[in-house]
Design a protein around this motif. Structure first.
Motif, PDB file in Angstrom:
ATOM      1  N   LEU A  61      50.550  53.900  50.000  1.00  0.00           N
ATOM      2  CA  LEU A  61      49.768  53.542  48.816  1.00  0.00           C
ATOM      3  C   LEU A  61      48.531  52.766  49.259  1.00  0.00           C
ATOM      4  N   ASP A  62      47.370  53.186  48.787  1.00  0.00           N
ATOM      5  CA  ASP A  62      46.109  52.511  49.084  1.00  0.00           C
ATOM      6  C   ASP A  62      46.138  51.115  48.461  1.00  0.00           C
ATOM      7  N   CYS A  63      45.799  50.090  49.212  1.00  0.00           N
ATOM      8  CA  CYS A  63      45.815  48.705  48.718  1.00  0.00           C
ATOM      9  C   CYS A  63      44.766  48.433  47.650  1.00  0.00           C
ATOM     10  N   ARG A  64      43.739  49.258  47.576  1.00  0.00           N
ATOM     11  CA  ARG A  64      42.656  49.149  46.587  1.00  0.00           C
ATOM     12  C   ARG A  64      41.917  47.816  46.662  1.00  0.00           C
ATOM     13  N   TYR A  65      41.525  47.471  47.887  1.00  0.00           N
ATOM     14  CA  TYR A  65      40.744  46.255  48.087  1.00  0.00           C
ATOM     15  C   TYR A  65      39.386  46.327  47.386  1.00  0.00           C
ATOM     16  N   ASP A  66      38.951  47.532  47.009  1.00  0.00           N
ATOM     17  CA  ASP A  66      37.698  47.664  46.265  1.00  0.00           C
ATOM     18  C   ASP A  66      37.827  47.094  44.847  1.00  0.00           C
ATOM     19  N   LEU A  67      39.058  47.020  44.319  1.00  0.00           N
ATOM     20  CA  LEU A  67      39.292  46.477  42.979  1.00  0.00           C
ATOM     21  C   LEU A  67      39.672  44.998  43.005  1.00  0.00           C
ATOM     22  N   LEU A  68      40.415  44.611  44.051  1.00  0.00           N
ATOM     23  CA  LEU A  68      40.900  43.236  44.164  1.00  0.00           C
ATOM     24  C   LEU A  68      41.134  42.939  45.637  1.00  0.00           C
ATOM     25  N   SER A  69      40.652  41.816  46.078  1.00  0.00           N
ATOM     26  CA  SER A  69      40.878  41.413  47.459  1.00  0.00           C
ATOM     27  C   SER A  69      41.672  40.112  47.459  1.00  0.00           C
ATOM     28  N   ALA A  70      42.916  40.205  46.992  1.00  0.00           N
ATOM     29  CA  ALA A  70      43.765  39.019  46.861  1.00  0.00           C
ATOM     30  C   ALA A  70      44.584  38.750  48.112  1.00  0.00           C
ATOM     31  N   SER A  71      44.922  39.813  48.852  1.00  0.00           N
ATOM     32  CA  SER A  71      45.848  39.655  49.970  1.00  0.00           C
ATOM     33  C   SER A  71      45.405  40.464  51.178  1.00  0.00           C
ATOM     34  N   PRO A  72      44.649  39.848  52.085  1.00  0.00           N
ATOM     35  CA  PRO A  72      44.224  40.569  53.283  1.00  0.00           C
ATOM     36  C   PRO A  72      45.395  40.985  54.174  1.00  0.00           C
ATOM     37  N   SER A  73      46.563  40.346  53.984  1.00  0.00           N
ATOM     38  CA  SER A  73      47.723  40.722  54.799  1.00  0.00           C
ATOM     39  C   SER A  73      48.504  41.887  54.200  1.00  0.00           C
ATOM     40  N   GLY A  78      58.570  40.930  45.009  1.00  0.00           N
ATOM     41  CA  GLY A  78      59.711  40.036  44.928  1.00  0.00           C
ATOM     42  C   GLY A  78      59.369  38.594  44.609  1.00  0.00           C
ATOM     43  N   TYR A  79      58.113  38.293  44.365  1.00  0.00           N
ATOM     44  CA  TYR A  79      57.674  36.954  43.966  1.00  0.00           C
ATOM     45  C   TYR A  79      56.318  37.101  43.289  1.00  0.00           C
ATOM     46  N   GLY A  80      55.671  36.032  42.898  1.00  0.00           N
ATOM     47  CA  GLY A  80      54.445  36.119  42.111  1.00  0.00           C
ATOM     48  C   GLY A  80      53.170  35.730  42.815  1.00  0.00           C
ATOM     49  N   GLY A  81      53.025  36.018  44.089  1.00  0.00           N
ATOM     50  CA  GLY A  81      51.846  35.595  44.839  1.00  0.00           C
ATOM     51  C   GLY A  81      50.733  36.619  44.929  1.00  0.00           C
ATOM     52  N   SER A  82      49.880  36.428  45.945  1.00  0.00           N
ATOM     53  CA  SER A  82      48.706  37.288  46.103  1.00  0.00           C
ATOM     54  C   SER A  82      49.066  38.694  46.603  1.00  0.00           C
ATOM     55  N   GLY A  83      50.056  38.809  47.481  1.00  0.00           N
ATOM     56  CA  GLY A  83      50.489  40.138  47.941  1.00  0.00           C
ATOM     57  C   GLY A  83      51.036  40.974  46.795  1.00  0.00           C
ATOM     58  N   PRO A  84      51.881  40.402  45.918  1.00  0.00           N
ATOM     59  CA  PRO A  84      52.321  41.136  44.744  1.00  0.00           C
ATOM     60  C   PRO A  84      51.174  41.486  43.779  1.00  0.00           C
ATOM     61  N   ALA A  85      50.156  40.635  43.685  1.00  0.00           N
ATOM     62  CA  ALA A  85      48.991  40.973  42.862  1.00  0.00           C
ATOM     63  C   ALA A  85      48.296  42.207  43.424  1.00  0.00           C
ATOM     64  N   ALA A  90      47.157  48.001  42.897  1.00  0.00           N
ATOM     65  CA  ALA A  90      47.202  49.289  43.593  1.00  0.00           C
ATOM     66  C   ALA A  90      48.059  50.308  42.838  1.00  0.00           C
ATOM     67  N   MET A  91      49.227  49.889  42.372  1.00  0.00           N
ATOM     68  CA  MET A  91      50.104  50.814  41.647  1.00  0.00           C
ATOM     69  C   MET A  91      49.506  51.230  40.314  1.00  0.00           C
ATOM     70  N   LEU A  92      48.969  50.274  39.559  1.00  0.00           N
ATOM     71  CA  LEU A  92      48.398  50.621  38.256  1.00  0.00           C
ATOM     72  C   LEU A  92      47.171  51.517  38.402  1.00  0.00           C
ATOM     73  N   ALA A  93      46.345  51.272  39.406  1.00  0.00           N
ATOM     74  CA  ALA A  93      45.176  52.132  39.625  1.00  0.00           C
ATOM     75  C   ALA A  93      45.620  53.538  40.016  1.00  0.00           C
ATOM     76  N   HIS A  94      46.652  53.635  40.817  1.00  0.00           N
ATOM     77  CA  HIS A  94      47.153  54.947  41.227  1.00  0.00           C
ATOM     78  C   HIS A  94      47.752  55.691  40.044  1.00  0.00           C
ATOM     79  N   ALA A  95      48.525  54.988  39.223  1.00  0.00           N
ATOM     80  CA  ALA A  95      49.221  55.622  38.104  1.00  0.00           C
ATOM     81  C   ALA A  95      48.308  55.901  36.911  1.00  0.00           C
ATOM     82  N   PHE A  96      47.328  55.026  36.667  1.00  0.00           N
ATOM     83  CA  PHE A  96      46.502  55.149  35.469  1.00  0.00           C
ATOM     84  C   PHE A  96      45.032  55.260  35.840  1.00  0.00           C
ATOM     85  N   ASP A  97      44.305  54.157  35.805  1.00  0.00           N
ATOM     86  CA  ASP A  97      42.902  54.172  36.213  1.00  0.00           C
ATOM     87  C   ASP A  97      42.480  52.760  36.617  1.00  0.00           C
ATOM     88  N   ASP A  98      41.327  52.665  37.223  1.00  0.00           N
ATOM     89  CA  ASP A  98      40.844  51.395  37.758  1.00  0.00           C
ATOM     90  C   ASP A  98      40.668  50.331  36.675  1.00  0.00           C
TER      91      ASP A  98
END
Length: 139
Positions: A61-73, A78-85, A90-98
């Motif tokens: 799955l593409d991380c979509r850093y063009d939409l959000l750059s919350a987690s460079p790692s 499983g929690y509410g941090g930047s990686g889950p953001a 990424a999932m919503l953009a893939h499933a629906f739209d940007d």
């Protein structure tokens, strides 16, 4: 929820994938449209930043850093941090739209991604459609 089916093969509703009906016409899709399968798993032995792999129909799955750059790692769950953001957008953009992804990723992160099991998970486009319908109905 069936105890003989591993958690990672269940979607949001607890149904196993083979019990689900095919996706129905949504946003111009035909009833035979492919129901994308999203999978995430963790490899604790992998190098830092490569522990989590998320795929859509077997492809990374593409991380979509063009939409959000919350987690460079990378992506997390499983929690509410930047990686889950990052995973949520990424999932919503893939499933629906940007635009939808940018507007609703925080809610999706809190309601879905933060609650995904550490040992691994599977969601389908049907699961995401269901979440979206419930979310819009609540608005």
């Amino acid at each position: 929820m069936s105890r003989d089916v591993p958690t990672e093969t269940r979607g949001l509703s607890g149904e196993t994938l083979d019990e689900r009906p095919p996706i129905t016409g949504d946003r111009g899709r035909s009833p035979t449209a492919k129901n994308t399968v999203y999978r995430g798993h963790r490899d604790p032995a992998a190098p830092v930043g490569e522990e989590v792999e998320v795929t859509a129909d077997g492809e990374p799955l593409d991380c979509r850093y063009d939409l959000l750059s919350a987690s460079p790692s990378g992506l997390e769950f499983g929690y509410g941090g930047s990686g889950p953001a990052q995973l949520a957008v990424a999932m919503l953009a893939h499933a629906f739209d940007d635009e939808f992804a940018c507007e609703y990723y925080q809610r999706f992160k809190h309601e879905v991604v933060a609650n995904l099991p550490e040992e691994g998970w599977t969601l389908t486009k049907t699961d995401l459609d269901e979440w979206r319908r419930e979310m819009i109905a609540d608005a």
